[in-house]
Structures are given as structure tokens and as C-alpha cells.
Scaffold this active site. Structure first.
Site, mmCIF file in Angstrom:
data_model
loop_
_atom_site.group_PDB
_atom_site.id
_atom_site.type_symbol
_atom_site.label_atom_id
_atom_site.label_comp_id
_atom_site.label_asym_id
_atom_site.label_seq_id
_atom_site.Cartn_x
_atom_site.Cartn_y
_atom_site.Cartn_z
ATOM 1 N N CYS A 98 0.859 -1.180 0.000
ATOM 2 C CA CYS A 98 0.000 0.000 0.000
ATOM 3 C C CYS A 98 0.897 1.232 0.000
ATOM 4 O O CYS A 98 1.419 1.635 1.019
ATOM 5 C CB CYS A 98 -0.890 0.001 1.241
ATOM 6 N N LEU A 99 1.088 1.765 -1.189
ATOM 7 C CA LEU A 99 1.971 2.927 -1.311
ATOM 8 C C LEU A 99 1.387 3.852 -2.381
ATOM 9 O O LEU A 99 1.075 3.402 -3.492
ATOM 10 C CB LEU A 99 3.376 2.439 -1.724
#
Lengths: 503, 217
Positions: free
Chosen positions: B111-112
Site C-alpha cells: 500500500c503505497l
């Protein structure tokens, strides 16, 4: 022409006849005239004619008659006799000016029949010019019978020029003298006997050779000069052009070059500054500097890489790709195709149009438009110049959305393209743009190309709020209908796409 | 369409300073669309000493036909342009198991933001991997990918550290050993060399999985 002067006081048929050949440039016509006149003129005695030639104009006419006489008809011979009588044989007519100031040649020889009535000066001041100029040029028809001295050219040139200096002031000082105008007019007349068919060999020597004698009179410089420089002493230096060889970089004649060698331009390093034309100088310096700047900018631009494709923008394979895309708000370099590609890419993964796509990929500063440019700028002013020239260019193109008042441009008044309202268009009639949603019947799916054309400028100019356009054009439902119309299952379009339209 | 020339450039660039950054990118096969990135665990974190492998898959043109049709209909101008890398973010996923609030402990999904809505074509695989490395040292439990790990991170930070270190020791360090070393280690444990080799081969070189396999037989 020469003989248009009214030869006043003469009623002699010979003169009347002789007027006509001069009006006709054709030699054959001359001959006809001669033949016709032969019959009636043959009987006339020379003394009759001599008596009738009195005015300077008449003399002048006779002096030049030989130019049209090219055969041995009695008339020709007669006239030649007359001519020799009137101007002292030898047809050295050109040197005679109609002035008392010129020494009478007959008087000089001690044989002027006119005595006190002679139009020419009978005052013995200057030494007589007694040298045959025809002999000096190599041909004197009279040979040993010539009354003039036959001396070689070495001595002759100085005396020839002295004779011309004698004659010249008289021409200038006497404004009534028809001499000047006739001389120029003669230029056209003299060509007649040049026709080789008509000239008999024995008379050839009487025709003045290549350089007409009056050229000598006017010749202010060495006649051997081929005219490389035209009378340099009489041309203002500002009117003289500079040596083109030197301006191009190297003059083979070096110091000996007769042309002006321009001053060295400090920018381009060529001798192309005319020292006598300051405006031209300024202009050259200005354009040269500008060019140099451009060249340097181009050199500098060569090195610049696009941050998207990581290639040098100006080393791209096609010309269309070798352009920078300038962002209005920041100074990061991209090629125009890459930055447009990015700005127009579909925001599939939930990217926000304004925060991600419309911003600079590097600094994320929001820019509203991209300006294509073949050169990368070095200063803010240069950038402004590029942007301004681009906007001016666009301003001259009619906006396809606006459609001369029939369409609705999503950019409204801030559109970069030209909005021309045509008389009779919607905007012209209602003073406001048409409603945004186009009427359904206007969407013709058969003419996809047309639709494509309409939206072409968007590729050029993709910077608008996409939402605007989406709202303006079609809802997702319409889109689905549209896809069905085109034989495509709308379910095929991914949910991403659907999301896009409902956003 | 993937801009393969750019990918090649990136690979060259990456190999050039792999010493300094410790980041490696290599193609999985002949196809440059699938690559493997390797990042070292950042020093001073429970991931220190581990080497993490990340599967990279470069997106090609997506929904090409639909895009074309939409363009023809004039809904979105300029949609004709090729999508795909670098105009779309690369898909990255941890191949090595990692205990981190923003990385799925099951799938390895990351999750970036820069791999999603904050992607920029000016980013490269290397910079993206550097960002992932930075993520390892700066977890964001408020925006978790793995809720269990995030819970643990918030409530019991010490346990989280312990687990993360254990996972690093277990999953991220073995791969740093050569095949011969792994074989040696397992042989020392008392397994026959031939069996060790075949087990290692069967599980794709993972020492722990090979041990499990050897024990289960």
C-alpha cells in the site's frame, strides 16, 4: 530619334528622303529608300547640296548619314562626299560640337570655305588635333590619302584624350546644343549598319569599330577597364557594396580587392559589416547575435533529456517527437509527446486529474497548458517569448469547438483559439453560445471521422477540466448506448471506465 | 504499450549504481514486462539484514479497444495515446514474506501512494523501489494494508518488532545464502544430500520450505 529634328530651311529632296531611313531601323527598308531616291537624286550636283546645308542640324544629319549608306549607289557616294565636306572628311563627326568654341578643322588646315560664316571657331588657341583616330584604332579607309596624321597609338592616346578634353567643356557649357541628346539617341541608330548582309567589305572601315568614338569622349576612365568597378570615384562609399567573398569568410584577392572589405563582425567572425552603412551594420549585429543565441540554445537543448522517456528530446527518431513540451508553471523538461501522453492518459487507478495528471511529473506543480517548442529555454524571458509566440499562433486558428458561433467551446473566453462569430450563427442570433449538450440527432455515428476531426484540437490542447467535458458531452448511460450502437458490448468496458464517467 | 527502451535504460542505470543503493532489478525472463527487484532491509529497523524480493509487473495497454472507441466518440480527447508503463505505475508485490502494516502478510501487496494514484512517469523502477524501502522504515499504521499487523503495531509495538524481526530472519535472510551453503546447512541437520538438493529444487530454493518438506516426508 536623331532626324526628328525639323531640318529647317531646306526643301531639297535629298534631305527629305534621307530623313526617312532614320525612322526605320530595318536595313532593307533603308536600301529601298536609297534605290527609290537614286533616280531623282542622281542628277543633283554636289554643289546644290553643299549650298543647302547650312544649319548645324543639317550638318549633323549629314555627319551621321554614312551610318545608313552601305552601298555604292550614286546617292550614297554623293552623300559621302557631302559628309566629308561638312565635317572635314574622315567622318570624325562625333567630336564636333555645335559651338563656336570648337576649332574648325578646315580652318586648322587652312581651308575653310565658309570663312566668317563658319559655325566653328576660327581662333587658333589650342594646337590642332591632327591625328587620325581611325588610324590609331587600326583602320583608316583613306590610307595614304588621309588628311590626318597617321601616328601610332602610343602617342595617339594622349592626343586623343586631349582632343576629347577640348570638346567636352563645350558640350557642357552650351545647353542649347543638341549634341548630348543626339549622342544618346545615336546609340540605337548605329546598329543598323552592323548587319553583315548589308555591309559591303570596302565600306566596313568607315563603320566605327567596337567602341564607338563618343564613348571616348565620355569615357572618364581607362577604356580597357572591363567595368569591374563602375567609376568608383563618382559613387558615394555608402552606395558601394562590400566584397561578398570577404563577407563569406575569405577573399582570394586579399588586400588587392577593389571592393570594400567589411569590418569584422564579433559574433559571426566574418567581414560583413559595411563601414559606411550604420543601419545595416546595426541590423546585422542584431540578427547575428540573435542567431548565435539561438544556436547556443539549440546546442544546449541537445543535451536535455526527457524525464519520462529518459531520452534526449532532440535525438528522437521522428521530427514530430523532437519537441519539448513546456509546462507553464515549472521548468522541467519533457518531450511534448511524453508530457501530452501523460496528461491525457486515462486516470484508471483513481488518479485525480488535477493533482496527478495535470501536474508536473517531477515537482507536481499544476500546469494548465503545455507549449510545444523545438528549443529549450535558458531564461524566463525566453520561455515567455516561446509561450507568447505559441499563443499568438493559436489565436490565428479558428476554434473547432466554437465553430464560428455554432458550437460551444468548453474553454469559453479563455480559449487559446480564435472565436469568430459568423453572421447567422447561433451566437450571432442569440448573443450567447448554444446549449452545451448537442442535440441527439447531430451525433451521427456513421461519420466517425468527422467526430474525430472535431476533437482533434483536444490533442493539441488537452488541458481542460475533463469533468467539464464529460458533463458536457455524454452521461455514462449515453455512453453505454453509444457503445451498443457501435456493436460493442458495454459490459466489456471495464468498471474502471464506467467509474470514470460517473465521477 | 510499455516503453521497453526506457525499461532497458532503467535497468542499465540500476546496475551501474547497485553497489551504492543495494537495489537490484533484473528481468524474470526474456520479457522485460516482468521483473524482480531486490531491496535490502533498512538499517535500524526489524528488517535490517534481510533481502526482500519484489515482483514487478509492468502494465501494458489496458482496455485498448475501449479506449479507442471512446476516443472516436469524442468523449475524451487524446485517449488514443498509448497507456502502459511509464504512464501507468508498475505493479509491485513482495515475493518475500514480510511483517509490515502496509504490506499484506498474505499476498505481499504494497500500500503505497506512488504505486497508485500518486504515480508519476518521472519515477523509475529504482525510485519506486527506494520508496518501498523507505516504507519499510516508516510504517503508516493509519492507512494499513494488513489490518492485523497494523493492530499489533499500534497496540503492542514490541511484539510487532519481534515478529517482524523473526519474519526477516526466517524469510528474508535465507535467500542471501548460496545454494551450496543451503545444502551444507541441511546436510549438517542430518538429511541426505541428494534429498536436500531435490527438496530445495522442488520449493524453488527456499531453505525453510525445503526443511519443512524434508521433515514432512
Amino acid at each position: 530619334m536623331l532626324l526628328k529634328f525639323k531640318v529647317s530651311g531646306t526643301k531639297h529632296p535629298a534631305l527629305e528622303c534621307l530623313e526617312s531611313p532614320c525612322h526605320q531601323s530595318s536595313s532593307s527598308a533603308n536600301v529601298d529608300v536609297h534605290r527609290k531616291s537614286d533616280a531623282e537624286l542622281g542628277k543633283n550636283s554636289i554643289s546644290d547640296l553643299q549650298a543647302s546645308i547650312k544649319t548645324p542640324q543639317q550638318i549633323f544629319v549629314f555627319q551621321h548619314l554614312h551610318l545608313f549608306l552601305d552601298d555604292f549607289t550614286p546617292l550614297s557616294l554623293l552623300i559621302k562626299d557631302l559628309i566629308s565636306w561638312s565635317c572635314g572628311s574622315n567622318f570624325d563627326s562625333h567630336k564636333i560640337a555645335m559651338s563656336k568654341r570648337v576649332l574648325c578643322k578646315f580652318f586648322a588646315h587652312g581651308a575653310c570655305l565658309k570663312g566668317e560664316h563658319c559655325e566653328f571657331s576660327h581662333e587658333w588657341k589650342a594646337p590642332p588635333n591632327n591625328i587620325c583616330t581611325y588610324y590609331q584604332k587600326g583602320v583608316c579607309a583613306y590610307g595614304s590619302r588621309c588628311r590626318y596624321e597617321h601616328v601610332k597609338a602610343s602617342r595617339g592616346y594622349s592626343s586623343a584624350s586631349s582632343s576629347s578634353t577640348n570638346a567636352r567643356p563645350s558640350l557642357v557649357s552650351d545647353p542649347v546644343s543638341p549634341g548630348h541628346s543626339t549622342r544618346t539617341a545615336l546609340g540605337g541608330v548605329i546598329r543598323v549598319p552592323d548587319n553583315p548582309v548589308e555591309i559591303s567589305a570596302s565600306f566596313r572601315p568607315f563603320i566605327p569599330p567596337a567602341t564607338p568614338a563618343w564613348n571616348q569622349e565620355f569615357g572618364l576612365h581607362d577604356p580597357l577597364d572591363d567595368g569591374d568597378i563602375v567609376e568608383p570615384s563618382y559613387v558615394r562609399p555608402a552606395d558601394r557594396s562590400i566584397c561578398s567573398f570577404a563577407a563569406a569568410g575569405n577573399c582570394p584577392r586579399g588586400e588587392k580587392c577593389p571592393h570594400i572589405h567589411g569590418d569584422l563582425c564579433p559574433t559571426c567572425g566574418k567581414c560583413c559589416l559595411n563601414p559606411f552603412r550604420p543601419e545595416e551594420r546595426e541590423e546585422h549585429l542584431k540578427t547575428c547575435e540573435k542567431k548565435q543565441k539561438q544556436l547556443e540554445a539549440l546546442k544546449h537543448s541537445q543535451e536535455i533529456e526527457c524525464s519520462v522517456c529518459l531520452e534526449r528530446v532532440l535525438s528522437k527518431p521522428t521530427a514530430a517527437e523532437r519537441k519539448f513540451g513546456l509546462l507553464s508553471e515549472c521548468d522541467h523538461p519533457f518531450c511534448v509527446s511524453c508530457i501530452r501522453n501523460w496528461r491525457s492518459s486515462s486516470p484508471t487507478s483513481g488518479m485525480d486529474v488535477n493533482s496527478a495528471l495535470r501536474s508536473c511529473p517531477i515537482c507536481r506543480k499544476l500546469s494548465y497548458f503545455v507549449v510545444p517548442s523545438v528549443i529549450w529555454y535558458a531564461t524566463k524571458e525566453e520561455k515567455q517569448e516561446i509561450v507568447d509566440s505559441y499563443k499568438t499562433k493559436l489565436k490565428s486558428i479558428d476554434c473547432k469547438h466554437f465553430d464560428f458561433g455554432n458550437g460551444n467551446c468548453p474553454f469559453g473566453t479563455s480559449c487559446f483559439y480564435k472565436h469568430t462569430v459568423k453572421p447567422g450563427s447561433y451566437a450571432w442570433r442569440h448573443l450567447r453560445p448554444p446549449p452545451r449538450r448537442p442535440p441527439p440527432h447531430r451525433i451521427n455515428f456513421g461519420v466517425i471521422d468527422d467526430l474525430f476531426d472535431v476533437f482533434e484540437p483536444l490533442e493539441e490542447f488537452e488541458d481542460f477540466s475533463a469533468e467539464d467535458l464529460l458533463n458536457a458531452e455524454l452521461t455514462s448511460f449515453e455512453m453505454a448506448l453509444l457503445l451498443m450502437d457501435m456493436g460493442l458490448d458495454p459490459c466489456d468496458s471495464s468498471s474502471d471506465e464506467e467509474d470514470l464517467y460517473s465521477q | 504499450m510499455i516503453d521497453f527502451s526506457r525499461v532497458q535504460k532503467e535497468l542499465q542505470e540500476c546496475t551501474r549504481d547497485t553497489e551504492a543503493s543495494g537495489i537490484k532489478v533484473s528481468p524474470k525472463s526474456d520479457n522485460l514486462a516482468r521483473l524482480i527487484g531486490t531491496i535490502p532491509g533498512p538499517i535500524g529497523t526489524p528488517y535490517e539484514g534481510g533481502t526482500f524480493q519484489i515482483d514487478i509487473s509492468l502494465p501494458g495497454m489496458k482496455n485498448e479497444d475501449v479506449g479507442m472507441v471512446i476516443n472516436l466518440c469524442g468523449v475524451i480527447g487524446g485517449f488514443l495515446f498509448a497507456d502502459g508503463y511509464p504512464f501507468e505505475p508498475p505493479k509491485m508485490q513482495f515475493a518475500t514474506k514480510v511483517w509490515h502494516p502496509n504490506i499484506s502478510s498474505q499476498s505481499g501487496a504494497i500500500c503505497l501512494d506512488i504505486l497508485k494514484d500518486q504515480w508519476s512517469p518521472a519515477l523509475t523502477l529504482k525510485t519506486a523501489l527506494l520508496s518501498v524501502q523507505a516504507l519499510l522504515s516508516a510504517p503508516q499504521p493509519d492507512d494499513p494494508q494488513d489490518a492485523v499487523v497494523a493492530q499489533q503495531y499500534i497496540r503492542d509495538y514490541q511484539t510487532f518488532i519481534g515478529t517482524a524481526r523473526y519474519w526477516t530472519e526466517t524469510f528474508a535472510k535465507t535467500s542471501s545464502l548460496g545454494v551450496e551453503e543451503k545444502v551444507q546447512k541441511l546436510v549438517e541437520m542430518g538429511f541426505a544430500e541428494a534429498r536436500v538438493r531435490s527438496a530445495l529444487e522442488a520449493v524453488g530454493g527456499d531453505e525453510n520450505l525445503a526443511l519443512e518438506k524434508l521433515c514432512s516426508v
